[in-house]
Design a protein around this motif. Structure first.
Motif, mmCIF file in Angstrom:
data_model
loop_
_atom_site.group_PDB
_atom_site.id
_atom_site.type_symbol
_atom_site.label_atom_id
_atom_site.label_comp_id
_atom_site.label_asym_id
_atom_site.label_seq_id
_atom_site.Cartn_x
_atom_site.Cartn_y
_atom_site.Cartn_z
ATOM 1 N N LYS A 2 -10.053 0.016 -7.649
ATOM 2 C CA LYS A 2 -11.075 0.293 -6.647
ATOM 3 C C LYS A 2 -11.043 1.770 -6.252
ATOM 4 C CE LYS A 2 -12.618 -1.049 -2.031
ATOM 5 N NZ LYS A 2 -12.335 -1.891 -0.844
ATOM 6 N N GLY A 3 -12.200 2.404 -6.311
ATOM 7 C CA GLY A 3 -12.309 3.810 -5.947
ATOM 8 C C GLY A 3 -12.054 4.764 -7.089
ATOM 9 N N ALA A 4 -11.557 4.268 -8.232
ATOM 10 C CA ALA A 4 -11.269 5.129 -9.382
ATOM 11 C C ALA A 4 -12.555 5.450 -10.129
ATOM 12 C CB ALA A 4 -10.272 4.446 -10.314
ATOM 13 N N PRO A 5 -12.621 6.600 -10.811
ATOM 14 C CA PRO A 5 -13.807 6.919 -11.633
ATOM 15 C C PRO A 5 -14.026 5.854 -12.700
ATOM 16 C CG PRO A 5 -12.388 8.851 -11.361
ATOM 17 C CD PRO A 5 -11.624 7.681 -10.821
ATOM 18 N N LYS A 6 -15.295 5.599 -12.998
ATOM 19 C CA LYS A 6 -15.608 4.573 -13.995
ATOM 20 C C LYS A 6 -15.274 5.034 -15.411
ATOM 21 C CE LYS A 6 -19.316 2.497 -11.244
ATOM 22 N NZ LYS A 6 -20.750 2.113 -11.205
ATOM 23 N N SER A 7 -15.348 6.320 -15.643
ATOM 24 C CA SER A 7 -15.100 6.856 -16.977
ATOM 25 C C SER A 7 -13.597 6.999 -17.230
ATOM 26 C CB SER A 7 -15.786 8.213 -17.136
ATOM 27 O OG SER A 7 -15.340 8.857 -18.311
ATOM 28 N N LEU A 8 -13.158 6.551 -18.407
ATOM 29 C CA LEU A 8 -11.754 6.705 -18.790
ATOM 30 C C LEU A 8 -11.385 8.176 -18.893
ATOM 31 C CD1 LEU A 8 -9.058 5.524 -19.727
ATOM 32 C CD2 LEU A 8 -9.982 5.446 -22.058
ATOM 33 N N SER A 24 -2.699 2.565 -1.769
ATOM 34 C CA SER A 24 -3.888 2.769 -0.937
ATOM 35 C C SER A 24 -5.135 2.878 -1.822
ATOM 36 C CB SER A 24 -3.728 4.044 -0.095
ATOM 37 O OG SER A 24 -2.542 4.002 0.679
ATOM 38 N N ASP A 25 -6.299 2.746 -1.189
ATOM 39 C CA ASP A 25 -7.557 2.871 -1.924
ATOM 40 C C ASP A 25 -7.671 4.267 -2.535
ATOM 41 O OD1 ASP A 25 -8.288 0.302 -1.332
ATOM 42 O OD2 ASP A 25 -9.391 0.856 0.489
ATOM 43 N N ARG A 26 -8.170 4.320 -3.759
ATOM 44 C CA ARG A 26 -8.266 5.571 -4.492
ATOM 45 C C ARG A 26 -9.343 6.461 -3.888
ATOM 46 N NH1 ARG A 26 -7.445 5.982 -10.048
ATOM 47 N NH2 ARG A 26 -6.052 4.215 -9.725
ATOM 48 N N ASN A 27 -9.066 7.783 -3.806
ATOM 49 C CA ASN A 27 -10.075 8.769 -3.422
ATOM 50 C C ASN A 27 -9.796 10.060 -4.174
ATOM 51 O OD1 ASN A 27 -8.153 10.400 -1.815
ATOM 52 N ND2 ASN A 27 -8.198 8.639 -0.417
ATOM 53 N N LEU A 79 9.521 3.280 7.076
ATOM 54 C CA LEU A 79 8.182 3.190 7.655
ATOM 55 C C LEU A 79 7.103 3.296 6.582
ATOM 56 C CD1 LEU A 79 8.597 5.345 10.900
ATOM 57 C CD2 LEU A 79 8.680 2.860 10.668
ATOM 58 N N VAL A 80 7.316 4.191 5.607
ATOM 59 C CA VAL A 80 6.337 4.319 4.520
ATOM 60 C C VAL A 80 6.279 3.027 3.704
ATOM 61 C CG1 VAL A 80 5.789 5.538 2.385
ATOM 62 C CG2 VAL A 80 6.554 6.816 4.391
ATOM 63 N N LEU A 81 7.454 2.490 3.376
ATOM 64 C CA LEU A 81 7.484 1.234 2.625
ATOM 65 C C LEU A 81 6.910 0.083 3.455
ATOM 66 C CD1 LEU A 81 10.977 1.558 0.915
ATOM 67 C CD2 LEU A 81 8.732 1.895 -0.130
ATOM 68 N N ALA A 82 7.154 0.126 4.772
ATOM 69 C CA ALA A 82 6.569 -0.903 5.644
ATOM 70 C C ALA A 82 5.045 -0.809 5.636
ATOM 71 C CB ALA A 82 7.100 -0.748 7.069
ATOM 72 N N ARG A 83 4.532 0.420 5.549
ATOM 73 C CA ARG A 83 3.088 0.593 5.460
ATOM 74 C C ARG A 83 2.552 -0.045 4.186
ATOM 75 N NH1 ARG A 83 -1.583 0.618 8.002
ATOM 76 N NH2 ARG A 83 -3.174 1.771 6.840
ATOM 77 N N ILE A 84 3.305 0.077 3.092
ATOM 78 C CA ILE A 84 2.906 -0.567 1.839
ATOM 79 C C ILE A 84 2.895 -2.079 2.004
ATOM 80 C CG2 ILE A 84 3.601 -0.951 -0.549
ATOM 81 C CD1 ILE A 84 4.686 1.888 -0.595
ATOM 82 N N VAL A 85 3.936 -2.617 2.634
ATOM 83 C CA VAL A 85 3.978 -4.064 2.895
ATOM 84 C C VAL A 85 2.787 -4.481 3.744
ATOM 85 C CG1 VAL A 85 5.311 -5.910 3.994
ATOM 86 C CG2 VAL A 85 6.486 -4.150 2.657
ATOM 87 N N VAL A 98 -0.431 -4.515 1.543
ATOM 88 C CA VAL A 98 -0.478 -5.610 0.570
ATOM 89 C C VAL A 98 -0.653 -6.949 1.254
ATOM 90 C CG1 VAL A 98 0.828 -6.820 -1.211
ATOM 91 C CG2 VAL A 98 0.855 -4.320 -1.129
ATOM 92 N N SER A 99 0.086 -7.175 2.352
ATOM 93 C CA SER A 99 0.079 -8.493 2.989
ATOM 94 C C SER A 99 -0.933 -8.611 4.116
ATOM 95 C CB SER A 99 1.465 -8.802 3.547
ATOM 96 O OG SER A 99 1.787 -7.920 4.616
#
Length: 685
Positions: free
Chosen positions: A232-238, A193-196, A138-144, A147-148
């Motif tokens: 996406k959602g990641a901090p801009k600073s390295l 998933s989107d970064r937070n 189910l977790v892998l299906a959520r990834i599919v 993505v799709s």
């Protein structure tokens, strides 16, 4: 997009609508139906397709039982984590309390014994691991799905996982690798998933849980490197992204300790060296080319379509930002075992799950690409093709899925046949030697001569260890109650005979608090030689009060300071004719007289049996061909059959063969009584 032709904009919108919505109400309904089907299949795989205990899963279950009794420090190889046992232990605690509350057990400890004796602990633990397997899907299906953007494709992925070979075979096989696969899938989901702000913490906890199940999962810590990417959602600073990656690694290490605070971390490096070098099983050390070929065959055993999945995984490059974590866990999943000299198929469960997910993620990326360029019809055609492919694979694999080893215990195995025959004809009458082998496929016809020998002979070799006192108590109760009752039901137990001097008061046999008088019997010649003016007394042991529990039986000898002889089958053997001494009146538990009443049964290696002096003794050996095959490897392929050759080497007679049903063939040999090994004789000289 406004510059595109009208038909191109229509096709693009229609394709995205198909991929993103799939009909929300229908998709959600199918999702709930799918989850319900998973639960039903989990129950069926655990209870209906139960095939009995397996030796290498018993450590997880019996450690979990010990944890449920209150001992939180499992005894296990340092290569395997404690969390894999804590999880089923928690469920066993709940199950034991439920059994107690429903009135099936007098107290919590008695409920745990019922789960132990009735193999409920194995079934419950398998259900836990089976549900973990399906949660991974189910977790892998959520990834599919992410993505799709296609719920239908995610459902097709779950359907394919349900018909994969390892779903049915390994779902009823308790291995910590199953939990590793689940937690690694959770780690991949956090990266897809989107970064937070919670992403580093969720990733760290997932990785820590995987490592706490098996040390090889430490390689997945490199997934924290994805937090360095400016997604996406990641901090801009390295610098901030580096901080997140460091936080994930620290949380993973801290979580590993929290999930298993009593783990022996000092043994991990030794375990790694052992696994990579092959020093544990030296006969499996082979050149690198042969090693990789063997690894490939093991991979195909778990997932026959791995080449196609790897090819489909390449399509993930169309949306590398989303698919990269899934591709990474597939590549990392094979890494720890690529250099190992003796990989096992079940070690590769995380790889098999991740390569499947990577393949279907690649298909999802391809569908999105097709939808953007060719519209709804082509996307629908590809989806239908994927659906027909799943249906074809299901049809092709159905025969193997429809033939479980055992259905509700109704199919009798070779080991069962052999156990019934041994109890009725040999076991506890003549000395039995079971030839040790790694798979412990021999029948469990226990002897009541020695609790220590019975523990060592048990499939659950964990009893040889010094700890597990509550578990040893459970096994003692199991041996003297359930196994003794089974032994009594299979064969008519003959009389118990006690020879005492004529001047002594008649003994009584007690079952619990109630005692029963004896019948007059003849004193055998061997007993008469040991006891002057011998008088014999006997009891018919097939009576219900005497056949339920050996632990409840005791011999009440009212006299004082005399010798007596006790025997079960015959007083003609050496043990039965050796007198015992009574110092004062009282009851003697029959289990204390086990070495006199029952013949010895032990588990030994072939080398020990070859050096055994059997003169004047009736000794049988129980063996499977896989145990003595290495002994015959030096012989030519031509010549006498393996059984005849083995009997010649061991100077034994083949008595009985059990084969043609389920499980390994079981063979029973009688060693010649005049046999004496050259090594023993030379040692005496």
């Amino acid at each position: 997009m406004t510059d595109l032709p009208v038909w191109r904009r229509f096709n693009l919108a229609a394709g995205r609508e198909l991929l993103s919505r799939d009909g929300d109400s229908i998709g959600r309904l199918m999702s709930w139906i799918g989850i319900a089907a998973l639960s039903v299949i989990a129950l069926c795989a655990t209870f209906v397709y139960y095939s009995g205990q397996r030796v290498d899963e018993s450590e997880i279950v019996l450690n979990a039982l010990t944890i449920a009794t209150g001992d939180w420090d499992p005894v296990w190889s340092p290569g395997y984590g404690h969390l894999a046992m804590y999880i089923p232990a928690f469920v066993l605690v709940l199950a034991a309390h439920l059994v107690h509350l429903l009135g099936f057990a007098a107290d919590y400890q008695d409920a745990l014994y019922l789960l132990f004796a009735g193999e409920g602990a194995f079934r419950i633990s398998r259900f836990v691991y089976t549900m973990a397997d399906f949660l991974t899907f189910l977790v892998l299906a959520r990834i599919v799905r992410i993505v799709s953007a296609s719920r239908i494709l995610a459902l097709l992925f779950v359907a394919y996982c349900l018909i994969s070979p390892d779903t049915w075979y390994y779902a009823t096989y308790i291995r910590s690798d199953t939990l590793v696969s689940l937690f690694v899938a959770c780690a991949a989901l956090t990266l897809v998933s989107d970064r937070n702000r919670l992403t580093p913490y969720l990733l760290g906890v997932s990785l820590g849980a995987a490592i706490a199940c098996k040390y090889s999962a430490v390689t997945y810590v490199v997934l924290a490197g994805f937090l360095l990417l400016p997604l996406k959602g990641a901090p801009k600073s390295l610098l901030h992204r580096g901080r997140d990656a460091a936080v994930a690694v620290v949380i993973a290490l801290v979580s590993t300790y929290i999930f298993q605070p009593l783990f022996d971390y000092s043994g991990i490096l030794t375990a790694i060296q052992t696994h990579l070098s092959g020093s544990q099983f030296t006969h499996e050390v082979v050149p690198l080319k042969e090693r990789l070929a063997k690894l490939y065959q093991l991979v195909l055993r778990l997932e026959p379509l791995v080449p196609l999945m790897a090819l489909a995984m390449l399509a993930g490059a169309l949306n590398l930002r989303r698919s990269a974590p899934v591709i990474a866990i597939a590549l990392i999943g094979i890494a720890p075992f690529a250099m190992s000299n003796f990989p096992r198929d079940y070690w590769l469960i995380p790889f098999a799950d991740s390569i499947r997910a990577a393949g279907w993620v690649g298909i999802g990326c391809l569908l999105v690409w097709i939808g953007d360029r060719f519209g709804r019809r082509m996307t629908l055609a590809v989806l239908l093709l994927a659906g027909f492919s799943v249906a074809f694979v299901a049809w092709d694999r159905y025969p193997s899925l429809a033939q479980p080893q055992r259905v509700n215990g109704s199919i009798i195995t070779n080991a069962d046949d052999a156990k019934f025959w041994l109890y009725a004809n040999v076991a506890n009458r003549s000395e039995l030697i079971y030839i040790y082998e790694k798979n412990y496929q021999l029948p469990r016809a226990y002897s009541f001569s020695s609790i220590r020998d019975a523990r060592y002979f048990s499939r659950v070799f964990i009893f040889r260890r010094d700890k597990f006192v509550p578990l040893k108590d459970m096994f003692r109760r199991y041996l003297y109650e359930k196994s003794f009752d089974e032994f009594s039901a299979i064969t008519r137990i003959p009389r118990l005979v006690v020879g005492v001097p004529r001047t002594a008061e008649p003994p009584r046999l007690c079952s619990g608090e109630k005692c029963y008088p004896a019948k007059a019997a003849e004193c055998t010649a061997s007993a008469a030689k040991s006891i002057s003016q011998c008088v014999a007394y006997s009891w018919d042991m097939d009576l219900p009060q005497f056949s339920r529990s050996l632990e409840a039986l005791s011999l009440d000898l009212p006299g004082e300071r005399y010798r007596f002889v006790a025997c079960w089958y015959t007083c003609g053997d050496q043990n039965g004719s050796t007198p015992a001494f009574v110092g004062r009146p009282g009851a003697i538990p029959l289990e204390r007289l086990g070495s006199r009443l029952f013949a010895r049964a032990s588990m030994q290696k072939l080398q020990q049996v070859q050096a055994l002096d059997t003169r004047g003794r009736e000794v049988y050996i129980v063996v499977t061909p896989s145990a003595y095959r290495p002994l015959l490897q030096a012989k030519t392929k031509r010549g006498p059959p393996a059984r005849r050759e083995f009997a010649k080497i061991m100077d034994a007679r083949l008595i009985r063969v059990f084969e043609g049903r389920y499980g390994a063939p079981i063979e029973v040999y009688a060693l010649n009584p005049t046999r004496r090994a050259a090594e023993t004789e030379a040692g005496h000289k």
